[in-house]
Enzyme design. Structure first.
Site, PDB file in Angstrom:
ATOM      1  N   PRO A 157       9.293  13.992   1.497  1.00 53.34           N
ATOM      2  CA  PRO A 157       9.363  14.803   0.293  1.00 53.34           C
ATOM      3  C   PRO A 157       8.074  14.824  -0.523  1.00 53.34           C
ATOM      4  CG  PRO A 157      10.630  12.785   0.021  1.00 53.34           C
ATOM      5  CD  PRO A 157      10.219  12.853   1.451  1.00 53.34           C
ATOM      6  N   ASN A 158       7.813  15.999  -1.044  1.00 53.16           N
ATOM      7  CA  ASN A 158       6.712  16.291  -1.963  1.00 53.16           C
ATOM      8  C   ASN A 158       5.336  16.326  -1.297  1.00 53.16           C
ATOM      9  OD1 ASN A 158       8.388  16.557  -4.300  1.00 53.16           O
ATOM     10  ND2 ASN A 158       8.623  14.337  -4.239  1.00 53.16           N
ATOM     11  N   ARG A 202      -0.635  18.023  -6.283  1.00 48.04           N
ATOM     12  CA  ARG A 202       0.185  16.935  -6.817  1.00 48.04           C
ATOM     13  C   ARG A 202      -0.666  15.689  -7.057  1.00 48.04           C
ATOM     14  NH1 ARG A 202       3.838  12.895  -3.446  1.00 48.04           N
ATOM     15  NH2 ARG A 202       4.781  11.778  -5.172  1.00 48.04           N
ATOM     16  N   TYR A 257      -3.808  11.340  -4.832  1.00 47.51           N
ATOM     17  CA  TYR A 257      -3.753  11.881  -3.468  1.00 47.51           C
ATOM     18  C   TYR A 257      -4.947  12.747  -3.091  1.00 47.51           C
ATOM     19  CZ  TYR A 257       1.029  10.262  -3.930  1.00 47.51           C
ATOM     20  OH  TYR A 257       2.137   9.477  -4.137  1.00 47.51           O
ATOM     21  N   ASN A 298       5.154   9.586   7.536  1.00 45.06           N
ATOM     22  CA  ASN A 298       4.909   9.365   6.118  1.00 45.06           C
ATOM     23  C   ASN A 298       6.207   9.779   5.441  1.00 45.06           C
ATOM     24  OD1 ASN A 298       4.249   9.344   3.431  1.00 45.06           O
ATOM     25  ND2 ASN A 298       2.218  10.249   3.713  1.00 45.06           N
ATOM     26  N   ALA A 321       8.611   9.013  -0.641  1.00 48.28           N
ATOM     27  CA  ALA A 321       9.543   8.238  -1.475  1.00 48.28           C
ATOM     28  C   ALA A 321      10.711   7.660  -0.682  1.00 48.28           C
ATOM     29  CB  ALA A 321      10.061   9.101  -2.615  1.00 48.28           C
ATOM     30  N   HIS A 337      11.024   3.867   0.481  1.00 49.51           N
ATOM     31  CA  HIS A 337      11.508   2.802  -0.385  1.00 49.51           C
ATOM     32  C   HIS A 337      13.021   2.832  -0.593  1.00 49.51           C
ATOM     33  CE1 HIS A 337       7.245   2.933  -1.025  1.00 49.51           C
ATOM     34  NE2 HIS A 337       7.352   4.132  -1.552  1.00 49.51           N
ATOM     35  N   ASP A 361      17.369   3.242  10.432  1.00 50.22           N
ATOM     36  CA  ASP A 361      18.335   3.249  11.531  1.00 50.22           C
ATOM     37  C   ASP A 361      17.953   4.250  12.612  1.00 50.22           C
ATOM     38  OD1 ASP A 361      19.815   1.262  10.307  1.00 50.22           O
ATOM     39  OD2 ASP A 361      21.401   2.616   9.603  1.00 50.22           O
ATOM     40  N   GLU A 404       3.919   3.870  10.452  1.00 42.49           N
ATOM     41  CA  GLU A 404       4.160   4.260   9.061  1.00 42.49           C
ATOM     42  C   GLU A 404       2.811   4.518   8.392  1.00 42.49           C
ATOM     43  OE1 GLU A 404       5.876   2.160   4.968  1.00 42.49           O
ATOM     44  OE2 GLU A 404       6.264   1.212   6.899  1.00 42.49           O
ATOM     45  N   HIS A 419       0.790   5.961   4.750  1.00 47.52           N
ATOM     46  CA  HIS A 419       0.782   6.351   3.336  1.00 47.52           C
ATOM     47  C   HIS A 419      -0.641   6.708   2.955  1.00 47.52           C
ATOM     48  CE1 HIS A 419       4.868   4.986   2.795  1.00 47.52           C
ATOM     49  NE2 HIS A 419       4.529   3.916   3.489  1.00 47.52           N
ATOM     50  N   SER A 430      -1.926   6.740  -0.144  1.00 55.39           N
ATOM     51  CA  SER A 430      -2.420   5.796  -1.149  1.00 55.39           C
ATOM     52  C   SER A 430      -2.109   4.361  -0.715  1.00 55.39           C
ATOM     53  CB  SER A 430      -1.758   6.075  -2.501  1.00 55.39           C
ATOM     54  OG  SER A 430      -0.372   5.798  -2.450  1.00 55.39           O
ATOM     55  N   ARG A 446       0.123   0.121  -6.450  1.00 51.87           N
ATOM     56  CA  ARG A 446       0.870   1.026  -7.326  1.00 51.87           C
ATOM     57  C   ARG A 446       2.112   0.329  -7.876  1.00 51.87           C
ATOM     58  NH1 ARG A 446       1.538   6.622  -4.621  1.00 51.87           N
ATOM     59  NH2 ARG A 446       2.100   7.137  -6.768  1.00 51.87           N
ATOM     60  N   ARG A 454       7.246   0.526  -5.051  1.00 50.72           N
ATOM     61  CA  ARG A 454       6.605   1.053  -3.840  1.00 50.72           C
ATOM     62  C   ARG A 454       6.184  -0.054  -2.866  1.00 50.72           C
ATOM     63  NH1 ARG A 454       5.704   6.505  -4.818  1.00 50.72           N
ATOM     64  NH2 ARG A 454       5.466   7.032  -7.026  1.00 50.72           N
TER      65      ARG A 454
END
Length: 145
Positions: free
Chosen positions: A11-12, A19, A24, A75, A78, A81, A88, A99, A101, A103, A108, A112
């Site tokens: 998301p986002n 953003r 970012y 990625n 949100a 977390h 699963d 994984e 990210h 940032s 942060r 997070r």
């Protein structure tokens, strides 16, 4: 190309470039896609690219990787977390997952610092911006060789 990876974005991330540029940067998701595709061509990896703001669609994309892709770059944004469902799905498919990210999540907010993805990921890359996707692609290339 004999190798295939799916890059899944949560998301986002479709808002990258506008953003929170202080966190970012100005790079867009299309920029990241172009850069990882170009690198994939260099190292012989075919790339599918997917983004959704919906958790269930991310689960479907992870499940769809089984038998089709040799690895996943995720990625989860949100959902990293909060989502046991993503954890699963990764466990259920057995597809090696990195994984990513943009940032450094550890510099942060405290919430997070916890990831439901990390315990089932082959590795975690954070804090290197868009280059993190290229680093993850190189790592997956070694894992799926």
């Amino acid at each position: 190309m004999s190798k295939s990876v799916i890059i899944i974005n949560g998301p986002n991330l479709n808002l990258l470039g506008t953003r929170e540029p202080e966190i970012y940067g100005a790079v867009t998701l299309k920029d990241i896609e172009a850069g990882t595709r170009a690198h994939g061509e260099k190292i012989g990896i075919e790339i599918d690219f997917f983004q959704s703001n919906n958790e269930g669609e991310l689960v479907d994309a992870i499940q769809g990787a089984a038998g089709k892709h040799g690895g996943i770059i995720l990625n989860a944004a949100a959902y990293t977390h909060t989502s046991v469902a993503l954890q699963d799905a990764i466990k259920a498919t057995g597809v090696p997952t990195i994984e990513v990210h943009l940032s450094n999540v550890f510099s942060r907010e405290e919430f997070r610092h916890h990831s439901y993805i990390s315990p089932v990921a082959a590795g975690v890359i954070c804090g290197f911006g868009a280059k993190g996707y290229v680093l993850a692609l190189d790592a997956l290339a070694d894992l799926i060789d």
